[in-house]
Design a protein around this motif. Structure first.
Motif, PDB file in Angstrom:
ATOM      1  N   UNK A 164       0.839  -1.204   0.000  1.00  0.00           N
ATOM      2  CA  UNK A 164       0.000   0.000   0.000  1.00  0.00           C
ATOM      3  C   UNK A 164       0.871   1.250   0.000  1.00  0.00           C
ATOM      4  N   UNK A 165       1.960   1.227   0.778  1.00  0.00           N
ATOM      5  CA  UNK A 165       2.860   2.385   0.842  1.00  0.00           C
ATOM      6  C   UNK A 165       3.401   2.727  -0.536  1.00  0.00           C
ATOM      7  N   UNK A 166       3.818   1.728  -1.270  1.00  0.00           N
ATOM      8  CA  UNK A 166       4.358   1.974  -2.609  1.00  0.00           C
ATOM      9  C   UNK A 166       3.294   2.541  -3.540  1.00  0.00           C
ATOM     10  N   UNK A 181       3.749   6.620   4.458  1.00  0.00           N
ATOM     11  CA  UNK A 181       4.194   5.568   3.553  1.00  0.00           C
ATOM     12  C   UNK A 181       5.709   5.397   3.634  1.00  0.00           C
ATOM     13  N   UNK A 182       6.452   6.504   3.732  1.00  0.00           N
ATOM     14  CA  UNK A 182       7.904   6.425   3.922  1.00  0.00           C
ATOM     15  C   UNK A 182       8.236   5.707   5.223  1.00  0.00           C
ATOM     16  N   UNK A 199      15.778   5.991   0.187  1.00  0.00           N
ATOM     17  CA  UNK A 199      16.464   7.248  -0.152  1.00  0.00           C
ATOM     18  C   UNK A 199      15.872   7.858  -1.416  1.00  0.00           C
ATOM     19  N   UNK A 200      15.643   7.031  -2.434  1.00  0.00           N
ATOM     20  CA  UNK A 200      15.095   7.538  -3.688  1.00  0.00           C
ATOM     21  C   UNK A 200      13.692   8.098  -3.532  1.00  0.00           C
ATOM     22  N   UNK A 201      12.858   7.390  -2.776  1.00  0.00           N
ATOM     23  CA  UNK A 201      11.493   7.865  -2.544  1.00  0.00           C
ATOM     24  C   UNK A 201      11.503   9.203  -1.791  1.00  0.00           C
ATOM     25  N   UNK A 202      12.394   9.338  -0.840  1.00  0.00           N
ATOM     26  CA  UNK A 202      12.465  10.590  -0.084  1.00  0.00           C
ATOM     27  C   UNK A 202      12.979  11.719  -0.965  1.00  0.00           C
ATOM     28  N   UNK A 203      13.957  11.435  -1.817  1.00  0.00           N
ATOM     29  CA  UNK A 203      14.460  12.456  -2.736  1.00  0.00           C
ATOM     30  C   UNK A 203      13.339  12.933  -3.664  1.00  0.00           C
TER      31      UNK A 203
END
Length: 390
Positions: A164-166, A181-182, A199-203
């Motif tokens: 679900x987060x993704x 979600x992070x 890291x990529x999702x946060x960026x």
């Protein structure tokens, strides 16, 4: 793959012959959402009783949905409507606790099976409450019903929560949902195999328009930078802090700086590598720059060189070195509840005294290599460290 179920329907053909022919009717299995919704509303579709039977049945309690999943789904729906009409903050807190308790009391698998299809509907209602992180990263209060469900899902079904987060991060539903979600992604990173994705999702999160008017959830998500750590993330936080300051985005600038400070506390070497390769990262407000540099450990050769360079070569704003001298070596720590990381260990008085003694042993040699303005700062540091701790 959808499963089919069969229902045998017997049709009487010719009473006089007494013959029966079995006819199979194939029915498509409903989706989880349809099944839970259908079970939750089964009472509404039931035929009404009449006459004396209706009077006798009238005193009975309404029949509950058949399964725990359906009961939780129905409870979520009823809470949704209640929150939409509520205008009392105190009652909202009670309603939130009651919804959480009902979900936690249900079997975990059944509760998760009700939450996931509900989240896919996109339905939501505001609670009127703020975004407040509680102990161990669990939410104390949330601004919406969906956030309450996202908060509980990892404890019920970690794998389902990750899926679900993704989906939510791909859809960019809201800044607060992205923040949770992070967190749910980070909680699934048990072996570090999801660290690059985190890291990529946060960026990507930082590139969103949400940065210009950050919500409370957006700002809390800066804890992910501390969790990931490392030089690339440090440099990105430096950029965010600088850009936010230029736009007078005080909230984002402060959140980025606090992340940088905590990253340095966890890895002092970040200051050494950043200073030696890119002096531009020091373009902070004077007190912020002094505060970061006050984290240096001058008993380490590389950090001692950075200390000397900062005092000798960096242009200082009025009052910057005076502020630096008041707080170096900086043993102050920020405490509070965060989405992912725990508080950094706070040294006791004996540990602080021992560290101060080691710093004192390095100051004489450093004083000889800096200009007069910096010498005064070092003398102030020396006099302060020689005083017994209060």
């Amino acid at each position: 793959m959808a499963r089919l179920r069969t229902k045998r329907v017997c049709i009487l053909i010719g009473v006089s012959l007494g013959l029966f022919v079995g006819v199979r009717v194939f029915l498509k299995r409903p989706s989880d959402h349809e099944s839970a919704s259908a079970e939750a509303t089964s009472m509404a579709a039931a035929p009404r009783k009449s006459g004396a039977n209706e009077e006798r049945e009238g005193a009975r309690e309404p029949r509950l949905p058949a399964t725990p999943k359906a009961r939780i789904y129905a409870r979520i729906r009823s809470s949704l409507e209640a929150f939409r009409t509520n205008r009392d903050d105190k009652l909202a807190v009670v309603m939130l606790h009651e919804l959480r308790d009902a979900i936690r009391e249900a079997p975990e698998e059944e509760a998760a099976a009700a939450i996931v299809p509900f989240l896919k509907t996109g339905d939501d209602a505001p609670t009127g409450l703020p975004f407040v992180v509680g102990p161990d990263g669990m939410m104390e209060m949330v601004p919406s019903v969906r956030l309450a469900l996202l908060d509980l899902l990892p404890a019920l079904d970690p794998v389902g929560a990750l899926e679900v987060a993704r989906e939510l991060m791909d859809q960019r539903t809201s800044a607060d949902e992205y923040a949770l979600a992070l967190r749910n992604l980070a909680w699934n990173d048990l072996d570090g195999d999801l660290r690059d994705e985190l890291a990529g999702r946060f960026m990507d999160f930082l590139k969103s328009p949400w940065l210009d008017q950050p919500s409370a959830g957006f700002l809390e998500a800066f804890d992910i930078a501390v969790e990931v750590g490392g030089r690339p993330m440090f440099d990105r936080m430096v950029s965010v802090a600088g850009e936010a300051t230029a736009k007078s985005n005080t909230a984002a600038s402060r959140a980025a700086f606090m992340s940088l400070d905590r990253m340095v506390v966890r890895d002092h070497a970040l200051l050494t590598t950043a200073f030696s390769t890119n002096h531009g990262w020091m373009d902070f407000a004077p007190q912020q720059r002094a505060s970061l540099m006050s984290r240096l450990d001058i008993t380490e050769p590389g950090q001692r060189d950075v200390f000397s360079s900062y005092l000798a070569a960096t242009p200082h704003a009025a009052g910057e070195l005076e502020y630096f001298a008041k707080i170096f070596p900086n043993e102050n720590f920020l405490h509070g509840h965060r989405l992912v990381t725990a508080d950094d260990a706070t040294p006791d008085i004996d540990q602080v005294s021992a560290a101060d003694a080691r710093v004192l042993g390095e100051l004489d040699a450093l004083e000889a290599a800096v200009p007069a303005e910096a010498k005064a700062a070092i003398r102030t540091i020396r006099e302060r460290l020689k005083r017994p701790p209060k």
